[in-house]
Design a protein around this motif. Structure first.
Motif, PDB file in Angstrom:
ATOM      1  N   GLY A  15       2.155  36.356  -9.132  1.00 23.44           N
ATOM      2  CA  GLY A  15       1.370  37.571  -9.224  1.00 23.44           C
ATOM      3  C   GLY A  15       0.119  37.410 -10.059  1.00 23.44           C
ATOM      4  O   GLY A  15      -0.358  36.306 -10.303  1.00 23.44           O
ATOM      5  N   GLU A  16      -0.401  38.549 -10.517  1.00 19.32           N
ATOM      6  CA  GLU A  16      -1.694  38.568 -11.186  1.00 19.32           C
ATOM      7  C   GLU A  16      -1.690  37.748 -12.463  1.00 19.32           C
ATOM      8  O   GLU A  16      -0.665  37.533 -13.094  1.00 19.32           O
ATOM      9  CB  GLU A  16      -2.111  40.006 -11.493  1.00 19.32           C
ATOM     10  N   GLY A  17      -2.862  37.281 -12.858  1.00 21.70           N
ATOM     11  CA  GLY A  17      -2.997  36.498 -14.069  1.00 21.70           C
ATOM     12  C   GLY A  17      -4.303  36.789 -14.763  1.00 21.70           C
ATOM     13  O   GLY A  17      -4.868  37.874 -14.622  1.00 21.70           O
ATOM     14  N   ILE A  18      -4.755  35.824 -15.541  1.00 24.40           N
ATOM     15  CA  ILE A  18      -6.013  35.955 -16.247  1.00 24.40           C
ATOM     16  C   ILE A  18      -6.902  34.778 -15.880  1.00 24.40           C
ATOM     17  O   ILE A  18      -6.441  33.789 -15.305  1.00 24.40           O
ATOM     18  CB  ILE A  18      -5.807  35.999 -17.779  1.00 24.40           C
ATOM     19  N   VAL A  19      -8.163  34.886 -16.233  1.00 23.95           N
ATOM     20  CA  VAL A  19      -9.081  33.766 -16.097  1.00 23.95           C
ATOM     21  C   VAL A  19      -9.453  33.329 -17.502  1.00 23.95           C
ATOM     22  O   VAL A  19      -9.933  34.125 -18.299  1.00 23.95           O
ATOM     23  CB  VAL A  19     -10.340  34.157 -15.291  1.00 23.95           C
ATOM     24  N   PRO A  57       1.293  36.818 -17.865  1.00 23.89           N
ATOM     25  CA  PRO A  57       0.573  35.576 -17.596  1.00 23.89           C
ATOM     26  C   PRO A  57       0.568  34.603 -18.779  1.00 23.89           C
ATOM     27  O   PRO A  57       0.208  33.442 -18.635  1.00 23.89           O
ATOM     28  CB  PRO A  57      -0.852  36.061 -17.305  1.00 23.89           C
ATOM     29  N   ILE A  58       0.980  35.093 -19.975  1.00 25.64           N
ATOM     30  CA  ILE A  58       1.077  34.256 -21.152  1.00 25.64           C
ATOM     31  C   ILE A  58       2.302  34.681 -21.958  1.00 25.64           C
ATOM     32  O   ILE A  58       2.909  35.734 -21.701  1.00 25.64           O
ATOM     33  CB  ILE A  58      -0.164  34.361 -22.068  1.00 25.64           C
ATOM     34  N   ILE A  59       2.678  33.884 -22.948  1.00 21.59           N
ATOM     35  CA  ILE A  59       3.706  34.273 -23.918  1.00 21.59           C
ATOM     36  C   ILE A  59       3.014  35.119 -24.978  1.00 21.59           C
ATOM     37  O   ILE A  59       2.049  34.676 -25.598  1.00 21.59           O
ATOM     38  CB  ILE A  59       4.341  33.031 -24.573  1.00 21.59           C
ATOM     39  N   SER A  60       3.509  36.324 -25.199  1.00 22.31           N
ATOM     40  CA  SER A  60       2.845  37.225 -26.132  1.00 22.31           C
ATOM     41  C   SER A  60       3.682  37.477 -27.388  1.00 22.31           C
ATOM     42  O   SER A  60       3.447  38.446 -28.105  1.00 22.31           O
ATOM     43  CB  SER A  60       2.538  38.571 -25.453  1.00 22.31           C
ATOM     44  N   ILE A  61       4.674  36.623 -27.643  1.00 22.13           N
ATOM     45  CA  ILE A  61       5.477  36.750 -28.863  1.00 22.13           C
ATOM     46  C   ILE A  61       5.457  35.403 -29.582  1.00 22.13           C
ATOM     47  O   ILE A  61       5.118  34.377 -29.004  1.00 22.13           O
ATOM     48  CB  ILE A  61       6.926  37.178 -28.557  1.00 22.13           C
ATOM     49  N   THR A  99      -3.095  46.172 -20.125  1.00 20.71           N
ATOM     50  CA  THR A  99      -2.832  44.746 -19.995  1.00 20.71           C
ATOM     51  C   THR A  99      -1.363  44.544 -20.332  1.00 20.71           C
ATOM     52  O   THR A  99      -0.914  44.933 -21.411  1.00 20.71           O
ATOM     53  CB  THR A  99      -3.710  43.924 -20.958  1.00 20.71           C
ATOM     54  N   ILE A 100      -0.595  43.949 -19.421  1.00 24.73           N
ATOM     55  CA  ILE A 100       0.850  43.808 -19.618  1.00 24.73           C
ATOM     56  C   ILE A 100       1.236  42.337 -19.566  1.00 24.73           C
ATOM     57  O   ILE A 100       0.805  41.603 -18.672  1.00 24.73           O
ATOM     58  CB  ILE A 100       1.643  44.593 -18.547  1.00 24.73           C
ATOM     59  N   THR A 101       2.027  41.915 -20.539  1.00 26.91           N
ATOM     60  CA  THR A 101       2.569  40.566 -20.538  1.00 26.91           C
ATOM     61  C   THR A 101       4.091  40.650 -20.528  1.00 26.91           C
ATOM     62  O   THR A 101       4.679  41.554 -21.113  1.00 26.91           O
ATOM     63  CB  THR A 101       2.125  39.760 -21.768  1.00 26.91           C
ATOM     64  N   VAL A 102       4.714  39.702 -19.849  1.00 29.74           N
ATOM     65  CA  VAL A 102       6.176  39.656 -19.743  1.00 29.74           C
ATOM     66  C   VAL A 102       6.637  38.284 -20.247  1.00 29.74           C
ATOM     67  O   VAL A 102       6.141  37.256 -19.797  1.00 29.74           O
ATOM     68  CB  VAL A 102       6.637  39.844 -18.287  1.00 29.74           C
ATOM     69  N   THR A 103       7.570  38.293 -21.192  1.00 28.35           N
ATOM     70  CA  THR A 103       8.106  37.043 -21.734  1.00 28.35           C
ATOM     71  C   THR A 103       9.625  37.088 -21.696  1.00 28.35           C
ATOM     72  O   THR A 103      10.234  38.038 -22.195  1.00 28.35           O
ATOM     73  CB  THR A 103       7.648  36.812 -23.189  1.00 28.35           C
ATOM     74  N   LEU A 104      10.225  36.079 -21.093  1.00 28.14           N
ATOM     75  CA  LEU A 104      11.677  35.973 -21.054  1.00 28.14           C
ATOM     76  C   LEU A 104      12.085  34.765 -21.890  1.00 28.14           C
ATOM     77  O   LEU A 104      11.520  33.677 -21.752  1.00 28.14           O
ATOM     78  CB  LEU A 104      12.158  35.802 -19.613  1.00 28.14           C
ATOM     79  N   VAL A 105      13.064  34.982 -22.773  1.00 29.00           N
ATOM     80  CA  VAL A 105      13.517  33.931 -23.682  1.00 29.00           C
ATOM     81  C   VAL A 105      14.915  33.480 -23.282  1.00 29.00           C
ATOM     82  O   VAL A 105      15.818  34.305 -23.101  1.00 29.00           O
ATOM     83  CB  VAL A 105      13.529  34.429 -25.144  1.00 29.00           C
TER      84      VAL A 105
END
Length: 255
Positions: free
Chosen positions: A217-221, A249-253, A164-170
């Motif tokens: 792209g892909e996300g979650i339900v 798909p979410i902020i993970s930090i 499961t990969i999350t990407v967050t840009l600040v």
């Protein structure tokens, strides 16, 4: 089971402010990402601070030894090209074995690797599960979320698991932006992405919205609704900057 959920929640970083319900998480079928989150910050005209890409997965249902955890963590350190002298810590107790590595590669990315094996239940119903979490922070001037995500996915491919990969840009804006204007910025971003808002949080100078965009792209339900975008804004008086977090798909930090 409760113990397992708490430990896993700690491993995949701080999500306490997330306005998306975590129960019933399910990954959607992947599809092509048409827009990168760097383009979103470019559209908003803010300064890029750093990129965070986080990946985790369950390894197996066995209680791995410290030696095995060290071996896996070292393999990850080698894959990501950590420079010599990186930090390595190991611990065990209370049904938890953990090995952590933190270092920097030649590209200046800060890599954190956590391999953990936990006892999920006690007494006669005892069970075990093992996990690996890899976190990459890229503070270079020209971040590339797709390249970092592909690098992370490449490592998990080498160990034969699907992460499961999350990407967050600040990013940040100079000075203070009022909450009403924060909401306008977030709405403008949703419009740019042709996204629809799913849930939102507006309190104490914080604006946070989760939504869905067909361009990301892909996300979650979550709660029966698709989510592949989260944006949050908050003013930092110490630095006199208003920060924006954009996560897929979410902020993970923590924000």
């Amino acid at each position: 089971m409760g113990c397992k959920k708490v430990l896993l929640a700690v491993m995949i970083m701080c999500l306490t402010l997330l306005p998306v319900g975590m129960q019933g998480w399910a990954i959607q079928e992947p599809f092509q990402e048409l827009i990168s989150i760097e383009q979103v910050l470019d559209f908003l005209g803010c300064n890029t601070e750093y990129l965070n890409v986080n990946g985790w997965c369950v390894l197996n249902e066995n209680y791995m030894s410290i030696i095995d955890l060290k071996s896996l963590a070292s393999k990850a350190a080698e894959f990501f090209g950590l420079e010599k002298g990186y930090d390595l810590f190991s611990s065990q107790g209370n049904g938890i074995r953990q090995v952590s590595i933190r270092g920097v590669n030649k590209g200046g990315q800060v890599i954190s690797i956590v391999c953990q094996s936990i006892q999920t239940l006690a007494d006669k119903n005892q069970g075990h599960e093992s996990y690996i979490v890899v976190d990459i922070v890229d503070s270079t001037q020209k971040v590339n979320s797709r390249a970092v995500k592909a690098l992370l996915k490449g490592f998990f491919d080498t160990i034969g698991v699907n992460p499961t990969i999350t990407v967050t840009l600040v990013g940040s804006f100079k000075g203070q932006i009022e909450p009403s204007n924060m909401q306008s910025i977030c709405s403008s971003m949703l419009g740019y992405l042709k996204a629809r808002a799913i849930e939102g949080l507006h309190e104490e100078g914080l604006v946070s919205i989760s939504g869905y965009s067909p361009a990301l792209g892909e996300g979650i339900v979550s709660g029966g609704r698709p989510v592949n975008l989260q944006v949050a804004m908050r003013y930092n008086s110490y630095k006199d900057r208003t920060y924006i977090w954009v996560g897929t798909p979410i902020i993970s930090i923590e924000y």
